[in-house]
Design a protein around this motif. Structure first.
Motif, short mmCIF file in Angstrom:
data_model
loop_
_atom_site.label_atom_id
_atom_site.label_comp_id
_atom_site.label_asym_id
_atom_site.label_seq_id
_atom_site.Cartn_x
_atom_site.Cartn_y
_atom_site.Cartn_z
N UNK A 84 1.10 -0.71 0.31
CA UNK A 84 -0.14 -0.31 0.32
C UNK A 84 0.58 1.13 -0.32
N UNK A 85 2.24 1.19 0.94
CA UNK A 85 2.55 2.39 1.15
C UNK A 85 3.08 2.35 -0.38
N UNK A 86 3.83 1.88 -1.33
CA UNK A 86 4.91 1.73 -2.30
C UNK A 86 3.27 2.63 -3.34
N UNK A 87 2.85 2.09 -3.71
CA UNK A 87 1.26 2.20 -4.19
C UNK A 87 0.88 3.42 -3.97
N UNK A 88 0.67 4.49 -2.83
CA UNK A 88 0.67 5.19 -2.34
C UNK A 88 1.52 6.38 -2.51
N UNK A 89 2.87 5.37 -2.96
CA UNK A 89 3.63 6.77 -2.97
C UNK A 89 4.17 7.30 -4.45
#
Length: 130
Positions: A84-89
């Protein structure tokens, strides 16, 4: 539409209820109050007494002092997974990425705008203290 300050009890109470994913009816039942009483708290027509605030804090697993003005305790929606963090970043790094809330119900849109204002106020207070 009436604007509420993010420090207000009514704003904090509604955000906690929405964060819990509960209707006014469900939340009121868990607090042993009527739905109309909860609605009056959320609109600012009435103020919950100390006993109700204590029950809300217990139910929501928060510090009862959260309801005092200027108590800083951000809402933690969930802990994002590494994916999720990778996608949001990735989304945040692209200038053409926009948050589309058009399909959400009106009360969620209002809550998101209130939460956005809340986060801006925290950010400005951090900037002022540095």
């Amino acid at each position: 539409m009436q604007k509420h300050h993010t420090d207000s009890i009514q704003f904090k109470l509604k955000m906690l209820r929405l964060k819990a994913g509960k209707s006014q009816e469900e939340f009121a039942k868990e607090l042993s109050i009527s739905r109309s009483t909860l609605a009056n708290y959320e609109t600012g027509k009435r103020q919950p007494d100390e006993a109700v605030l204590q029950r809300i804090a217990l139910l929501c697993h928060i510090d009862p002092l959260f309801f005092q003005k200027r108590k800083k305790q951000p809402f933690i929606l969930h802990e994002a997974s590494p994916e999720d963090n990778k996608h949001l970043k990735h989304l945040l790094q692209h200038s053409d990425a926009r948050l589309d809330i058009s399909s959400l119900p009106l009360e969620y849109k209002i809550s998101l705008i209130g939460y956005y204002e809340f986060m801006l106020s925290i950010h400005s207070k951090v900037d002022e203290s540095e």
